[in-house]
Design a protein around this motif. Structure first.
Motif, PDB file in Angstrom:
ATOM      1  N   ASP B  94       0.827  -1.194   0.000  1.00  0.00           N
ATOM      2  CA  ASP B  94       0.000   0.000   0.000  1.00  0.00           C
ATOM      3  C   ASP B  94       0.866   1.251   0.000  1.00  0.00           C
ATOM      4  O   ASP B  94       1.460   1.598   1.002  1.00  0.00           O
ATOM      5  CB  ASP B  94      -0.899  -0.021   1.239  1.00  0.00           C
ATOM      6  CG  ASP B  94      -1.850   1.148   1.253  1.00  0.00           C
ATOM      7  OD1 ASP B  94      -1.742   1.995   0.364  1.00  0.00           O
ATOM      8  OD2 ASP B  94      -2.692   1.211   2.161  1.00  0.00           O
ATOM      9  N   SER B  97       0.037   3.810   2.982  1.00  0.00           N
ATOM     10  CA  SER B  97       0.427   3.662   4.377  1.00  0.00           C
ATOM     11  C   SER B  97       1.901   3.334   4.541  1.00  0.00           C
ATOM     12  O   SER B  97       2.409   3.361   5.648  1.00  0.00           O
ATOM     13  CB  SER B  97      -0.426   2.594   5.053  1.00  0.00           C
ATOM     14  OG  SER B  97      -0.146   1.335   4.514  1.00  0.00           O
ATOM     15  N   SER B  98       2.610   3.057   3.454  1.00  0.00           N
ATOM     16  CA  SER B  98       4.010   2.708   3.634  1.00  0.00           C
ATOM     17  C   SER B  98       4.928   3.922   3.553  1.00  0.00           C
ATOM     18  O   SER B  98       6.137   3.799   3.705  1.00  0.00           O
ATOM     19  CB  SER B  98       4.445   1.633   2.643  1.00  0.00           C
ATOM     20  OG  SER B  98       4.320   2.103   1.341  1.00  0.00           O
ATOM     21  N   LEU B  99       4.345   5.105   3.309  1.00  0.00           N
ATOM     22  CA  LEU B  99       5.157   6.325   3.307  1.00  0.00           C
ATOM     23  C   LEU B  99       4.693   7.218   4.457  1.00  0.00           C
ATOM     24  O   LEU B  99       3.508   7.500   4.580  1.00  0.00           O
ATOM     25  CB  LEU B  99       4.995   7.074   1.980  1.00  0.00           C
ATOM     26  CG  LEU B  99       5.339   6.294   0.715  1.00  0.00           C
ATOM     27  CD1 LEU B  99       5.039   7.136  -0.513  1.00  0.00           C
ATOM     28  CD2 LEU B  99       6.789   5.873   0.705  1.00  0.00           C
ATOM     29  N   ASP B 100       5.625   7.636   5.274  1.00  0.00           N
ATOM     30  CA  ASP B 100       5.298   8.509   6.401  1.00  0.00           C
ATOM     31  C   ASP B 100       4.754   9.845   5.882  1.00  0.00           C
ATOM     32  O   ASP B 100       5.448  10.553   5.157  1.00  0.00           O
ATOM     33  CB  ASP B 100       6.567   8.737   7.232  1.00  0.00           C
ATOM     34  CG  ASP B 100       6.262   9.456   8.540  1.00  0.00           C
ATOM     35  OD1 ASP B 100       5.278  10.216   8.575  1.00  0.00           O
ATOM     36  OD2 ASP B 100       7.012   9.258   9.506  1.00  0.00           O
ATOM     37  N   PRO B 101       3.499  10.190   6.236  1.00  0.00           N
ATOM     38  CA  PRO B 101       2.896  11.403   5.680  1.00  0.00           C
ATOM     39  C   PRO B 101       3.621  12.691   6.066  1.00  0.00           C
ATOM     40  O   PRO B 101       3.389  13.728   5.477  1.00  0.00           O
ATOM     41  CB  PRO B 101       1.483  11.394   6.259  1.00  0.00           C
ATOM     42  CG  PRO B 101       1.532  10.481   7.425  1.00  0.00           C
ATOM     43  CD  PRO B 101       2.587   9.474   7.112  1.00  0.00           C
ATOM     44  N   ARG B 102       4.479  12.622   7.067  1.00  0.00           N
ATOM     45  CA  ARG B 102       5.158  13.843   7.502  1.00  0.00           C
ATOM     46  C   ARG B 102       6.552  14.000   6.942  1.00  0.00           C
ATOM     47  O   ARG B 102       7.310  14.857   7.382  1.00  0.00           O
ATOM     48  CB  ARG B 102       5.205  13.895   9.022  1.00  0.00           C
ATOM     49  CG  ARG B 102       3.853  14.291   9.511  1.00  0.00           C
ATOM     50  CD  ARG B 102       3.690  14.172  10.955  1.00  0.00           C
ATOM     51  NE  ARG B 102       2.266  14.184  11.200  1.00  0.00           N
ATOM     52  CZ  ARG B 102       1.620  15.191  11.749  1.00  0.00           C
ATOM     53  NH1 ARG B 102       2.268  16.209  12.183  1.00  0.00           N
ATOM     54  NH2 ARG B 102       0.315  15.143  11.905  1.00  0.00           N
ATOM     55  N   MET B 103       6.934  13.139   6.019  1.00  0.00           N
ATOM     56  CA  MET B 103       8.277  13.267   5.464  1.00  0.00           C
ATOM     57  C   MET B 103       8.180  13.625   3.995  1.00  0.00           C
ATOM     58  O   MET B 103       7.318  13.125   3.284  1.00  0.00           O
ATOM     59  CB  MET B 103       9.036  11.946   5.640  1.00  0.00           C
ATOM     60  CG  MET B 103       9.469  11.726   7.080  1.00  0.00           C
ATOM     61  SD  MET B 103       9.965  10.041   7.373  1.00  0.00           S
ATOM     62  CE  MET B 103      11.636  10.079   6.805  1.00  0.00           C
ATOM     63  N   GLU B 111      15.888   7.932   3.737  1.00  0.00           N
ATOM     64  CA  GLU B 111      15.766   7.325   5.063  1.00  0.00           C
ATOM     65  C   GLU B 111      16.621   6.064   5.255  1.00  0.00           C
ATOM     66  O   GLU B 111      17.297   5.939   6.273  1.00  0.00           O
ATOM     67  CB  GLU B 111      14.300   7.018   5.376  1.00  0.00           C
ATOM     68  CG  GLU B 111      14.130   6.641   6.836  1.00  0.00           C
ATOM     69  CD  GLU B 111      12.761   6.095   7.148  1.00  0.00           C
ATOM     70  OE1 GLU B 111      11.969   5.888   6.218  1.00  0.00           O
ATOM     71  OE2 GLU B 111      12.505   5.857   8.325  1.00  0.00           O
ATOM     72  N   ASN B 146      10.687  17.829  -2.912  1.00  0.00           N
ATOM     73  CA  ASN B 146      10.202  18.551  -1.743  1.00  0.00           C
ATOM     74  C   ASN B 146       8.711  18.400  -1.512  1.00  0.00           C
ATOM     75  O   ASN B 146       8.139  19.063  -0.659  1.00  0.00           O
ATOM     76  CB  ASN B 146      10.561  20.030  -1.873  1.00  0.00           C
ATOM     77  CG  ASN B 146      12.059  20.210  -1.866  1.00  0.00           C
ATOM     78  OD1 ASN B 146      12.724  19.787  -0.939  1.00  0.00           O
ATOM     79  ND2 ASN B 146      12.588  20.783  -2.929  1.00  0.00           N
ATOM     80  N   LEU B 147       8.075  17.541  -2.292  1.00  0.00           N
ATOM     81  CA  LEU B 147       6.648  17.325  -2.087  1.00  0.00           C
ATOM     82  C   LEU B 147       6.436  16.296  -0.988  1.00  0.00           C
ATOM     83  O   LEU B 147       7.359  15.571  -0.609  1.00  0.00           O
ATOM     84  CB  LEU B 147       5.994  16.836  -3.382  1.00  0.00           C
ATOM     85  CG  LEU B 147       6.023  17.811  -4.556  1.00  0.00           C
ATOM     86  CD1 LEU B 147       5.265  17.227  -5.726  1.00  0.00           C
ATOM     87  CD2 LEU B 147       5.455  19.156  -4.169  1.00  0.00           C
ATOM     88  N   TYR B 148       5.210  16.234  -0.516  1.00  0.00           N
ATOM     89  CA  TYR B 148       4.854  15.252   0.503  1.00  0.00           C
ATOM     90  C   TYR B 148       3.967  14.179  -0.126  1.00  0.00           C
ATOM     91  O   TYR B 148       3.319  14.435  -1.140  1.00  0.00           O
ATOM     92  CB  TYR B 148       4.145  15.954   1.665  1.00  0.00           C
ATOM     93  CG  TYR B 148       5.119  16.716   2.513  1.00  0.00           C
ATOM     94  CD1 TYR B 148       5.720  16.106   3.606  1.00  0.00           C
ATOM     95  CD2 TYR B 148       5.485  18.009   2.189  1.00  0.00           C
ATOM     96  CE1 TYR B 148       6.649  16.777   4.361  1.00  0.00           C
ATOM     97  CE2 TYR B 148       6.418  18.695   2.942  1.00  0.00           C
ATOM     98  CZ  TYR B 148       6.999  18.067   4.033  1.00  0.00           C
ATOM     99  OH  TYR B 148       7.927  18.725   4.785  1.00  0.00           O
ATOM    100  N   HIS B 150       1.060  13.034   0.287  1.00  0.00           N
ATOM    101  CA  HIS B 150      -0.351  13.286  -0.047  1.00  0.00           C
ATOM    102  C   HIS B 150      -0.508  14.107  -1.308  1.00  0.00           C
ATOM    103  O   HIS B 150      -1.609  14.239  -1.836  1.00  0.00           O
ATOM    104  CB  HIS B 150      -1.072  13.961   1.123  1.00  0.00           C
ATOM    105  CG  HIS B 150      -0.630  15.368   1.374  1.00  0.00           C
ATOM    106  ND1 HIS B 150       0.434  15.673   2.173  1.00  0.00           N
ATOM    107  CD2 HIS B 150      -1.104  16.542   0.915  1.00  0.00           C
ATOM    108  CE1 HIS B 150       0.597  16.980   2.208  1.00  0.00           C
ATOM    109  NE2 HIS B 150      -0.322  17.527   1.449  1.00  0.00           N
ATOM    110  N   GLU B 151       0.595  14.665  -1.790  1.00  0.00           N
ATOM    111  CA  GLU B 151       0.510  15.454  -3.020  1.00  0.00           C
ATOM    112  C   GLU B 151       0.751  14.610  -4.272  1.00  0.00           C
ATOM    113  O   GLU B 151       0.717  15.115  -5.377  1.00  0.00           O
ATOM    114  CB  GLU B 151       1.524  16.604  -2.974  1.00  0.00           C
ATOM    115  CG  GLU B 151       1.240  17.579  -1.840  1.00  0.00           C
ATOM    116  CD  GLU B 151       2.377  18.564  -1.599  1.00  0.00           C
ATOM    117  OE1 GLU B 151       2.202  19.737  -1.946  1.00  0.00           O
ATOM    118  OE2 GLU B 151       3.422  18.154  -1.088  1.00  0.00           O
TER     119      GLU B 151
END
Lengths: 289, 319
Positions: B94, B97-103, B111, B146-148, B150-151
């Protein structure tokens, strides 16, 4: 497009600060907090300490005037000085209580949630034991055992707040620990400590910070109820909650005695609340701007 | 014959549950040569993902061995683990859920580098360079750094996940249903990217999926699992041309076809429910649902080499 370019040059920390600064409510909170805190910090420059305890029976129960900005109480003491100096205890003790409870609760709950199994069972049973005693009673018992004093009061009330933070942190850590990105980090050989700090802390801290700011109000009030019971801060030392409770007989006819210290408590709680809310949004990259 | 890159020998993984031992993976053995792909297929809950995670030591194996170039990975001490992390990686199902939304994308991709032992760390400049390089390799435009998460859309997110696994330059990647959460058009892009990367870097994959069309497209060998046991293991071409186990036959028969002449083919349906994997009875676990099951099926389950390189636990599916 141009704006995006400039944005991308900022580091994460700068972005958080930028988002925080753009949040009007949060900046209002900072302004309100600084306003209250500066008055309290520089109290000795505004009023000498002896005005706090100096009784002037002739001027008792005077409404706000140019001489007594906030009026006087039953014993003719200047309410303004009492609030200035009382804030030292109310504000700084409550912040200290929240800080102690927050940090130790986060450590206990974090360890319980992250390691699970036996660690979880043992730690949570200890927390349950603390929780099963009403917090006021627990604080009273601790003060009775340790003796009277402001720092002992801080400790006693902080211990009473630990369980709620531990519970909250544990449940959010458990949710986050099972996220795939945490598993991915394990797969890269990232140590548990780093996973906690880099993934679990930033993702779980938001609601906990907000709840901490909300608890602040309750803590200010429980300091005063301890004072009312003669534990911790005792008259004539002023403290916001104590000021309200010692004036409660006169509040019906002299409402400013309750309203003014009440407003001080409200301003402080509200400002910290706004700051907490702003912080949560600032740390969330999904928030706009 | 040279040592295969990855080899599993009698790998078992049991979970303790209140009702008893759950046999998630039982006596699974396989070999993957350098640059090859092993497809692992089976229905949900058959232990494919558990197998992948056990190989990477995300689960502690109950017994058995996993050999990387002949070295037993499962016996590595803590200080040797970085060898495993360096060479064996995983791509998750998935991409949400496998990417930390805050990074940010850059932080996510770099990482794995922060998990390396201090002696192998890169300078920030080198790190930036290798992230840029890997992003280009995985088809991520440079300004995405530099995007997150959710973008980004699902396909781009999965590319980020892939780039993150690739940055340590591993030799072997466990792909845990990497395309099943994506649209079909994006599935193809990601599969092609995986195959291009395999060609360029001589990567080996263990490709876990329930999608038979995908597995046929990408795999050299295929292993079919049913409730933790391997029921059939053969090269991709052999398995599709000549399936032997009744379960494999039924599975292949279920692939939808656009060939009109096959429209009226005889449908093989599997009846009944999966029996419980907790404290299973000995013998073939497919037996309760198998139309050909006899008394002896309930006693023994053993993979037999029916022809060169083609292992099957049962040949009753052949007609």
């Amino acid at each position: 497009m141009r704006k995006k370019k400039t944005l991308s040059e900022y580091s994460t920390g700068e972005l958080v600060l930028y988002r925080f600064r753009k949040n009007k409510l949060a900046m209002l909170g900072v302004a309100m907090f600084l306003f209250v805190a500066l008055f309290i910090l520089f109290a000795p420059l505004i009023r000498p300490y002896d005005t706090v305890v100096k009784q002037n029976i002739a001027d008792r129960l005077q409404g706000p005037s140019s001489e007594y900005i906030f009026g006087t109480d039953e014993l003719g003491r200047d309410l303004f000085s009492r609030i200035l100096y009382g804030g030292r205890i109310s504000l700084f003790c409550s912040l200290a209580i929240i800080a102690i409870a927050f940090v130790s609760g986060a450590l206990i709950g974090g360890a319980a949630g992250f390691f699970g199994g036996k660690v979880d069972t043992v730690l949570m049973r200890i927390v349950d034991m603390l929780m099963s005693v009403p917090s006021a009673l627990l604080a009273m018992a601790i003060i009775t055992a340790l003796g009277n004093g402001v720092w002992k009061l801080v400790l006693a009330l902080a211990i009473g707040q630990i369980p709620r933070f531990a519970r909250m942190v544990r449940s959010s850590v458990i949710t986050l620990r099972n996220m795939e990105y945490v598993e991915a980090a394990r797969c890269f050989g990232i140590s548990s400590m780093k996973i906690m700090l880099k993934h679990i802390l930033p993702n779980g801290i938001g609601p906990i910070v907000v709840s901490a700011t909300l608890t602040l109000g309750a803590v200010i009030l429980s300091i005063s109820s301890m004072g009312y019971l003669g534990l911790g801060v005792a008259s004539p030392t002023p403290e916001w909650g104590t000021i309200i409770s010692e004036n409660k007989v006169n509040i019906q006819y002299y409402p400013y005695l309750g309203i003014i210290p009440g407003i001080c408590i409200m301003l402080t709680v509200m400002s910290v609340n706004f700051i907490g809310d702003g912080l949560r949004d600032a740390f969330d990259p999904k928030s706009k701007n | 014959m040279s040592t295969p890159l990855i080899e599993a020998v009698d790998l078992c993984k049991y979970f303790k549950t209140p009702k008893g031992m759950l046999h998630a993976v039982e006596n699974v053995s396989f070999k993957i040569e350098e640059g090859k792909t092993l497809g692992v297929v089976g229905e949900s809950g058959c232990g494919k993902s558990t197998l992948g995670r056990t190989v990477l030591r995300l689960h502690k194996a109950t017994s058995g061995k996993v050999l990387y170039k002949g070295e037993d990975v499962l016996s590595f001490s803590k200080s040797e683990m970085h060898k495993l992390h360096r060479n064996m990686q995983m791509i998750f199902q998935d991409p949400y859920s496998s990417l930390d939304p805050r990074m940010s994308v850059r932080a996510l991709i770099s990482e794995p580098l922060s998990g390396l032992p201090k002696s192998e760390r890169m300078s920030p400049a080198q790190e930036k360079e290798s992230v840029d390089h890997i992003m280009e390799m995985c088809g991520l435009p440079a300004h995405y750094a530099n995007l997150y998460p959710h973008e980004l859309d699902g396909g781009m997110r999965q590319r980020v996940g892939l780039a993150r696994s690739m940055i340590l330059d591993p030799r072997f990647i466990v792909c845990d249903e990497p395309v099943s959460a994506l649209d079909v058009s994006i599935q193809a892009q990601i599969l092609n990217l995986l195959m291009d990367l395999q060609d360029e870097h001589k990567l080996s994959y263990m490709f876990i999926t329930h999608d038979l069309a995908v597995v046929k497209h990408i795999s050299d060998d295929i292993m079919v699992m049913y409730m933790g046991q391997v029921v059939e293991y053969a090269s991709s071409a052999t398995l599709f041309a000549n399936p032997m186990h009744p379960y494999t036959v039924a599975l292949l028969n279920s692939i939808p076809t656009i060939d009109l002449s096959k429209r009226n083919r005889e449908r093989i349906t599997i009846h009944g429910e999966i029996s419980s994997p907790v404290n299973p009875k000995p013998g073939c676990r497919f037996a309760p649902r198998c139309p050909y099951a006899s008394e002896e099926c309930r006693n023994e389950h053993k993979l037999v080499e029916v022809e060169s390189g083609h292992y099957a636990a049962c040949t009753k599916g052949v007609r």
